[in-house]
Write a protein that holds these residues in place. Structure first.
Motif, PDB file in Angstrom:
ATOM      1  N   SER A 217      47.912  41.860  45.111  1.00 24.30           N
ATOM      2  CA  SER A 217      48.543  41.371  43.616  1.00 24.30           C
ATOM      3  C   SER A 217      48.763  39.953  43.689  1.00 24.30           C
ATOM      4  CB  SER A 217      49.896  41.690  44.389  1.00 24.30           C
ATOM      5  OG  SER A 217      50.398  40.241  43.943  1.00 24.30           O
ATOM      6  N   HIS A 218      48.030  39.394  44.980  1.00 19.39           N
ATOM      7  CA  HIS A 218      46.961  37.542  44.812  1.00 19.39           C
ATOM      8  C   HIS A 218      45.641  37.649  43.736  1.00 19.39           C
ATOM      9  CE1 HIS A 218      49.707  36.333  47.062  1.00 19.39           C
ATOM     10  NE2 HIS A 218      49.983  36.092  48.393  1.00 19.39           N
ATOM     11  N   ALA A 219      45.086  39.058  44.215  1.00 15.69           N
ATOM     12  CA  ALA A 219      44.066  38.736  43.342  1.00 15.69           C
ATOM     13  C   ALA A 219      43.855  39.424  42.191  1.00 15.69           C
ATOM     14  CB  ALA A 219      42.884  40.020  43.969  1.00 15.69           C
ATOM     15  N   ILE A 220      45.408  39.848  41.231  1.00 14.64           N
ATOM     16  CA  ILE A 220      45.137  40.205  40.683  1.00 14.64           C
ATOM     17  C   ILE A 220      45.643  38.490  39.277  1.00 14.64           C
ATOM     18  CG2 ILE A 220      47.021  41.011  37.992  1.00 14.64           C
ATOM     19  CD1 ILE A 220      46.986  43.570  40.135  1.00 14.64           C
ATOM     20  N   THR A 221      46.614  38.173  39.948  1.00 13.08           N
ATOM     21  CA  THR A 221      47.405  36.658  40.163  1.00 13.08           C
ATOM     22  C   THR A 221      45.809  35.181  39.699  1.00 13.08           C
ATOM     23  OG1 THR A 221      49.436  37.009  41.045  1.00 13.08           O
ATOM     24  CG2 THR A 221      48.705  34.184  40.299  1.00 13.08           C
ATOM     25  N   THR A 222      44.594  35.739  40.550  1.00 12.37           N
ATOM     26  CA  THR A 222      43.970  34.467  40.722  1.00 12.37           C
ATOM     27  C   THR A 222      43.218  35.324  39.101  1.00 12.37           C
ATOM     28  OG1 THR A 222      44.226  34.276  42.676  1.00 12.37           O
ATOM     29  CG2 THR A 222      42.196  33.908  41.777  1.00 12.37           C
ATOM     30  N   ALA A 223      42.326  36.523  38.980  1.00 13.61           N
ATOM     31  CA  ALA A 223      41.548  36.684  38.045  1.00 13.61           C
ATOM     32  C   ALA A 223      42.319  36.310  36.558  1.00 13.61           C
ATOM     33  CB  ALA A 223      41.637  37.837  38.466  1.00 13.61           C
ATOM     34  N   ALA A 224      43.333  36.583  36.501  1.00 14.70           N
ATOM     35  CA  ALA A 224      44.477  35.811  35.549  1.00 14.70           C
ATOM     36  C   ALA A 224      44.289  35.166  35.047  1.00 14.70           C
ATOM     37  CB  ALA A 224      45.597  36.504  35.051  1.00 14.70           C
TER      38      ALA A 224
END
Length: 299
Positions: A217-224
């Motif tokens: 979940s953190h990776a998706i947020t960071t990528a966005a």
């Protein structure tokens, strides 16, 4: 049968109280109380505990953290927990109690400490058969913090045919002091998770009874967030705006999840809002750092 007590320390004020409780308490005395001061070497608690148990003479080694509170009859209860255990039992874990405020909901930091009460194999109060420690090789000193090193050792001890049981003794672990950015600094543990995966396999969380992590979940947020910045720099305004909305929405949801169970005071809400915006990026950075650093790690 005999036992020794090993206490790794960084000089917390509670250390003197802890030693006094061990000396004055009721029950069979240990062969020795070994205090290993890690303030000079800075090698971490895993290395400090290894130094201690390798010097110990007891058949059992009771590891106790320097910030716990022991009951007056702790020695008596420890003895009752380990006396007569069959040879296939390699360790006895205490029951950890974390006192929380009774007049309000706990903060995010307080809930973090409270998780120790249900954690498996934590060395806040954990007695190992010395033979089991020797066969497993002790703690893995590649873990630099008090995080994951205890669970990883427990897995290796069990892989060698030993059982780990939960004793009847009860030890109190006070809530850890916290600052505004404690939850951000705690993300350093993601680097240790990378090492844990290398040593214990991809299913290590289920093996230690841990809850699913939030890294994906953190990776998706960071990528966005990062893509929003990149698209903005390239003047792709619509794409950048859409990605920024994704980042903001996911960040707001993460903050809301952390705010809801807490006291919801103004200070706590601000702390959760600010740190929730920072944690995903920091968590991903530490995990990437860990994956690179431990890419060649082997059990």
């Amino acid at each position: 049968m005999s036992y020794s007590v090993v206490i790794p320390t960084v000089g917390r004020p509670n250390l003197d109280v802890l030693i006094d409780a061990l000396v004055a308490g009721t029950g069979p005395d240990p062969c020795e109380i070994i205090v290993v001061d890690d303030r000079e070497t800075r090698l971490g608690p895993a290395a400090a505990r290894n130094t201690g148990w390798r010097e110990a003479r007891g058949d059992w080694v009771a590891f106790v953290d320097d910030d716990v509170v022991l009951a007056p009859d702790w020695k008596e209860r420890l003895w009752a927990d380990i006396e007569g255990l069959p040879d296939d039992v390699g360790a006895s874990q205490a029951r950890i109690v974390v006192p929380l405020p009774e007049d309000r909901r706990p903060t995010d930091a307080e809930r973090g400490t409270a998780g120790l009460a249900s954690a498996h194999w934590i060395t806040a109060d954990m007695a190992y058969r010395r033979e089991a420690l020797a066969r497993a090789g002790g703690f893995d000193e590649r873990f630099p913090r008090a995080y994951r090193e205890d669970a990883e050792l427990a897995l290796r001890v069990q892989d060698r045919g030993y059982r780990i049981v939960r004793g009847a003794r009860v030890t109190t672990h006070p809530v850890k002091p916290a600052t505004f950015l404690t939850s951000v600094r705690d993300q350093r543990g993601n680097a240790d998770d990378a090492l844990m995966r290398r040593l214990a396999g991809s299913r290590w969380r289920s093996r230690i009874g841990g809850a699913p992590g939030r890294l994906r979940s953190h990776a998706i947020t960071t990528a966005a967030g990062l893509l929003a910045v990149l698209c903005g720099a390239l003047r792709w305004r619509r794409v950048a705006g859409a990605l920024a909305l994704v980042w903001a929405g996911r960040t707001a949801w993460f903050a809301a999840e952390r705010i809801a169970p807490g006291p919801r005071t103004a200070g706590e809400v601000v702390r959760m809002a600010v740190t929730s915006a920072v944690i995903p990026l920091v968590a991903c950075w530490h995990r990437l750092r860990g994956e690179v650093r431990h890419r060649k790690a082997r059990p």
